[in-house]
Design a protein around this motif. Structure first.
Motif, PDB file in Angstrom:
ATOM      1  N   GLN A  15      24.669  33.907  50.546  1.00  0.00           N
ATOM      2  CA  GLN A  15      23.838  33.568  51.697  1.00  0.00           C
ATOM      3  C   GLN A  15      22.955  34.749  52.061  1.00  0.00           C
ATOM      4  O   GLN A  15      23.449  35.866  52.229  1.00  0.00           O
ATOM      5  CB  GLN A  15      24.757  33.208  52.878  1.00  0.00           C
ATOM      6  N   GLY A  16      21.670  34.508  52.115  1.00  0.00           N
ATOM      7  CA  GLY A  16      20.750  35.545  52.546  1.00  0.00           C
ATOM      8  C   GLY A  16      20.438  36.579  51.487  1.00  0.00           C
ATOM      9  O   GLY A  16      19.894  37.631  51.815  1.00  0.00           O
ATOM     10  N   GLY A  17      20.768  36.343  50.242  1.00  0.00           N
ATOM     11  CA  GLY A  17      20.413  37.303  49.203  1.00  0.00           C
ATOM     12  C   GLY A  17      21.579  37.529  48.266  1.00  0.00           C
ATOM     13  O   GLY A  17      22.571  36.800  48.286  1.00  0.00           O
ATOM     14  N   ILE A  18      21.439  38.566  47.452  1.00  0.00           N
ATOM     15  CA  ILE A  18      22.502  38.870  46.487  1.00  0.00           C
ATOM     16  C   ILE A  18      23.591  39.658  47.189  1.00  0.00           C
ATOM     17  O   ILE A  18      23.313  40.648  47.879  1.00  0.00           O
ATOM     18  CB  ILE A  18      21.909  39.664  45.316  1.00  0.00           C
ATOM     19  N   ARG A  19      24.798  39.168  47.051  1.00  0.00           N
ATOM     20  CA  ARG A  19      25.920  39.825  47.724  1.00  0.00           C
ATOM     21  C   ARG A  19      26.922  40.329  46.708  1.00  0.00           C
ATOM     22  O   ARG A  19      26.994  39.848  45.587  1.00  0.00           O
ATOM     23  CB  ARG A  19      26.609  38.829  48.676  1.00  0.00           C
ATOM     24  N   LEU A  20      27.705  41.311  47.123  1.00  0.00           N
ATOM     25  CA  LEU A  20      28.727  41.853  46.246  1.00  0.00           C
ATOM     26  C   LEU A  20      29.846  40.829  46.098  1.00  0.00           C
ATOM     27  O   LEU A  20      30.257  40.176  47.056  1.00  0.00           O
ATOM     28  CB  LEU A  20      29.296  43.160  46.812  1.00  0.00           C
ATOM     29  N   HIS A  21      30.335  40.693  44.863  1.00  0.00           N
ATOM     30  CA  HIS A  21      31.429  39.766  44.577  1.00  0.00           C
ATOM     31  C   HIS A  21      32.724  40.546  44.387  1.00  0.00           C
ATOM     32  O   HIS A  21      33.787  40.115  44.838  1.00  0.00           O
ATOM     33  CB  HIS A  21      31.090  38.982  43.300  1.00  0.00           C
ATOM     34  N   ALA A  22      32.641  41.670  43.735  1.00  0.00           N
ATOM     35  CA  ALA A  22      33.825  42.501  43.529  1.00  0.00           C
ATOM     36  C   ALA A  22      33.364  43.935  43.387  1.00  0.00           C
ATOM     37  O   ALA A  22      32.259  44.192  42.909  1.00  0.00           O
ATOM     38  CB  ALA A  22      34.575  42.066  42.273  1.00  0.00           C
ATOM     39  N   VAL A  23      34.203  44.888  43.818  1.00  0.00           N
ATOM     40  CA  VAL A  23      33.843  46.297  43.724  1.00  0.00           C
ATOM     41  C   VAL A  23      34.992  47.037  43.064  1.00  0.00           C
ATOM     42  O   VAL A  23      36.136  46.600  43.119  1.00  0.00           O
ATOM     43  CB  VAL A  23      33.565  46.915  45.108  1.00  0.00           C
ATOM     44  N   ASP A  24      34.682  48.170  42.411  1.00  0.00           N
ATOM     45  CA  ASP A  24      35.753  48.956  41.800  1.00  0.00           C
ATOM     46  C   ASP A  24      36.226  50.033  42.772  1.00  0.00           C
ATOM     47  O   ASP A  24      35.751  50.123  43.922  1.00  0.00           O
ATOM     48  CB  ASP A  24      35.308  49.536  40.457  1.00  0.00           C
ATOM     49  N   GLY A  25      37.143  50.857  42.340  1.00  0.00           N
ATOM     50  CA  GLY A  25      37.765  51.834  43.225  1.00  0.00           C
ATOM     51  C   GLY A  25      36.762  52.832  43.801  1.00  0.00           C
ATOM     52  O   GLY A  25      36.788  53.122  45.007  1.00  0.00           O
ATOM     53  N   LEU A  26      35.861  53.318  42.947  1.00  0.00           N
ATOM     54  CA  LEU A  26      34.875  54.306  43.422  1.00  0.00           C
ATOM     55  C   LEU A  26      33.982  53.695  44.497  1.00  0.00           C
ATOM     56  O   LEU A  26      33.715  54.306  45.532  1.00  0.00           O
ATOM     57  CB  LEU A  26      34.026  54.775  42.240  1.00  0.00           C
TER      58      LEU A  26
END
Lengths: 526, 248
Positions: A15-26
């Motif tokens: 919604q509203g653009g590209i969003r993060l789906h998953a992130v790594d530890g850093l």
């Protein structure tokens, strides 16, 4: 691609653009969270590498992992987009108790390079909440019964696994933890928020049961062997299969049954598995002859970094008819023959082995049909692509001259060389079995080789076939063959001729009895 | 001196068995149904426990017809027919022998087990497996041209299984040498028109080679025809004098 050094995030259009789906530890350490807009994330962390997420592939990988997890329990299933649920009731003692199982599972997942959070509880809901939301200091194992309640009640509200909207509503009225919800009067909760929160709470506390739907039904005939050290050599695999076959054969013998379809599953150290199916023409349980069938498929085994467990399942069994040699001559031969046919069909594929049977029809290309061999004496007919009725191509194609064009049906047939990597489908008769003629009808002259599809030729002074001019000694005919009147018309009536060429060859030709009168070569006579 | 000649003969016999020069003794043979052809072969016919090759002419069903007429003389039992679609085969799309046509040559196609492998390797594997199987009356490789090593394997498999192996080679002008027991060349011949008692299958059969020597009656070529009233091969009448003379 160069190896990554900085933080990494997977993105999806949201919604509203590209969003993060998953992130790594850093990235997580830099304050990035799933759900953020990518633009915001880049502002927080300019060194971020963003890549497109692939939820479908994730789900497929997860279900592969669930199949692999069947090494611990047959009741293994995927749970949501990122979870596995294993019902280990009655299975933990195989791994020296629940702690042993958790340690084994954890170390194997770590070795496979997977980040994981384990949780083990009385019920699926408790384990789900505990695995995801337990405090960092607590271990993965929950006490049993009501002794687990204090730990569960201290979990945050998110551990109840409610809909996000409902969870927001509860948080807005000040309910922050599971315990807060449990202390509310139930009647009021149900009246305001429906039965959802109460039901989830009961499941988590083990008051009501929650069933686990396993990934695949557990078959009845299954034996397995786990190895202390992963194996990779062909000899080791073969030896294991033989000993598995012996175990299975003893169980089949006790039940008076034989295997018709077998699947060998190899579980590899990289948490993936591979299936090898075979089929037999009659119920079999003799380990050496079954091993012979598997041998043809061992080339397809890819041990990777090693196989740590093998599992043999008889997915289809039949009553065993016994090994009694027949009284008739060649009783033992029948067994030798069915063994040969099994090997041929398992290596070459079901479509590539068949027995010609006559059929009652006028169409020459359909008079001979191939019956599959897997059903023993009871032929089930495989309608082969090359035996479909041939209809003349449109006149424009004929007008182009002698260019050879295989019909689409034939091209499909040539493409069908996929390995028989699926279990044998239960043969379905494609039409009510008609009464078959027992013998080949002999009327008129028939060729020894039938060309399919018929090839266009030009008749004039002699005959032109594939661009070559051939002179004709004599012609015999015509023999008129009409299409089957009881079917929908599939083409024009044909007038067949036998022609002897000046070099002695004999062609079987026909001319369509319509206004075009086109000539085709349909076979070679003796 | 008197007993050296039998000794030498016995030694020769042993050597030939070890070298596999002659067709092994004590094997049964399939008669071709025509005494002059049988007499040309050491075993009195196509010896079981070995491979026999047939060379066809391009785009000609003559060799197929000749093989079918031989197979019609076999005792009952299934026949494995492995047809490999060779790329160079001008009839690459005629992917199976045709039942009604075989029936006219006395061979019941319901006896056949048709195998259609995709590759030459699979074809050779299937033939080898089949040759070792005791339940088959004969094994036919149609359109298969094995290499020297592969043919040797087939020959050994046929000896093991006491099987009759027939190979219909692709149509080649100069086929490579081979270890097969016999090799024949078959070509269709002209016959008179059917209105004048002609029109029968008519083949020129020549024996190109027979391992261990022939039976001494030459190597042809013979002109044979299929007699559709007695259902057997017979020598053809010469056509030179015309159909009228042939009918007399």
């Amino acid at each position: 691609m160069a190896p990554l050094s900085g933080p990494l995030a997977l993105t999806l259009a949201g919604q509203g653009g590209i969003r993060l789906h998953a992130v790594d530890g850093l990235a997580s350490a830099d304050g990035l969270r799933p759900g953020m807009l990518l633009a915001d994330a880049r502002a927080l962390c300019p060194a971020l590498t963003a890549m497109q997420a692939d939820p479908t592939a994730d789900q497929a990988a997860l279900s592969r992992l669930a199949l692999w997890a069947q090494r611990y329990t047959p009741q293994a299933a995927t749970d949501g987009p990122d979870g596995l649920i294993l019902d280990i009731t009655g299975c933990a003692h195989l791994c020296a108790g629940e702690e042993g199982l958790l340690a084994d599972l954890g170390s194997r997942l770590t070795r496979a390079g997977l980040t994981h959070h384990l949780g083990l509880g009385d019920g699926a809901a408790a384990a789900w909440g505990w695995a995801r939301h337990r405090p960092a200091s607590a271990g993965p194992l929950l006490p049993t019964g009501t002794r687990a309640w204090p730990a569960l009640l201290s979990l945050p509200l998110a551990a109840l696994r409610l809909d996000p909207g409902l969870q927001g509503d509860l948080a807005r009225v000040g309910l922050r933890s599971v315990g807060d919800v449990q202390r509310q009067p139930r009647a009021g909760l149900v009246a305001r928020y429906g039965t959802g929160p109460v039901r989830r709470l009961d499941r988590m506390l083990g008051i009501t049961a929650e069933p686990v739907a396993p990934q695949a039904a557990t078959p009845q005939w299954q034996v397995r062997r786990a190895f202390a050290e992963p194996i990779a050599t062909r000899e080791a695999i073969e030896g294991t299969v033989l000993s598995l076959l012996r175990d299975l054969s003893a169980r089949l013998e006790a039940a008076g049954r034989g295997a018709r379809r077998l699947v060998l599953t190899c579980f590899r150290t990289d948490a993936s598995s591979q299936d090898l199916p075979i089929g037999t023409a009659r119920p079999l349980r003799d380990p050496p002859s079954l091993l012979k069938l598997f041998r043809e498929r061992f080339d397809q085994v890819d041990p990777g970094f090693g196989i740590e467990m093998m599992e043999l399942t008889a997915t289809g069994t039949d009553l065993f008819t016994g090994e009694q040699a027949g009284l008739a001559v060649g009783g033992g031969d029948a067994f030798a023959l069915s063994g040969l046919l099994d090997r041929l069909v398992n290596r070459l594929g079901e479509d590539h082995v068949g027995r010609p049977v006559p059929r009652d029809t006028h169409r020459p290309e359909q008079v001979m049909e191939l019956a599959g061999e897997m059903e023993g004496g009871d032929f089930h007919s495989l309608t082969l692509p090359s035996l479909t009725a041939w209809a003349p191509p449109s006149p424009t194609v004929v007008g182009e001259g002698l260019e050879f064009r295989p019909s689409p049906a034939l091209r499909e047939g040539e493409g069908q060389n996929s390995p028989p990597a699926k279990p044998w489908p239960k043969p379905q008769p494609q039409r009510p079995a008609p009464s078959r003629p027992r013998t080949w009808r002999m009327e008129g002259t028939r060729p020894l080789l039938l060309l399919h599809p018929p090839e266009p030729v030009q008749m004039g002074q002699g005959l032109v076939w594939r661009g070559r001019h051939l002179s004709v000694d004599w012609m015999e005919g015509p023999e008129r063959i009409r299409p089957d009147w009881w079917r929908a018309r599939t083409g024009p009536t044909r007038d067949y001729y036998r022609a002897q060429l000046s070099d002695g060859r004999r062609f079987w030709l026909f001319r369509t009895a319509d206004e075009r009168g086109a000539w085709y070569l349909h076979g070679l006579c003796a | 001196m008197a007993d050296t000649i039998p000794t030498i003969a016995a030694l020769r016999e042993r050597l030939s068995i070890m070298d596999r020069v002659r067709p092994p003794k004590g094997r049964t043979a399939l008669s071709l149904g025509l005494s002059c052809l049988d007499a040309a072969l050491a075993g009195g016919g196509l010896v079981r426990g070995g491979m026999h090759e047939f060379l066809p002419a391009p785009a000609d069903a003559g060799a197929l017809g000749f093989v079918a007429s031989i197979l019609s003389g076999l005792p009952p039992g299934p026949i494995l027919w492995c047809r490999h679609k060779n790329k160079g085969d001008p009839l690459g799309h005629a992917d199976m022998p045709y039942g009604p046509g075989l029936a006219a040559l006395g061979l019941d196609a319901s006896r056949l087990i048709l195998v259609r492998p995709d590759s030459l390797d699979d074809a050779l594997w299937a033939l080898e497996e089949a040759l070792r199987c005791s339940a088959l009356a004969a094994v036919v490789g149609d359109g298969v041209l094995p290499g020297a090593v592969a043919l040797r394997r087939l020959q050994l498999a046929a000896e093991d299984g006491d099987a009759l192996g027939l190979l219909i080679l692709p149509p080649l002008a100069r086929p490579p040498p081979s270890v097969a027991l016999t090799r024949w060349r078959i070509a269709s011949l002209r016959d008179g028109p059917p209105q004048e008692e002609g029109g029968r299958p008519r083949w020129q059969v020549s024996l190109l080679r027979a391992r261990g020597g022939g039976g001494g009656s030459g190597s042809g070529p013979w002109e044979v025809t299929w007699d559709d009233t007695t259902f057997r091969l017979r020598l053809a009448q010469p056509l030179a004098n015309g159909p009228v003379a042939a009918a007399e």
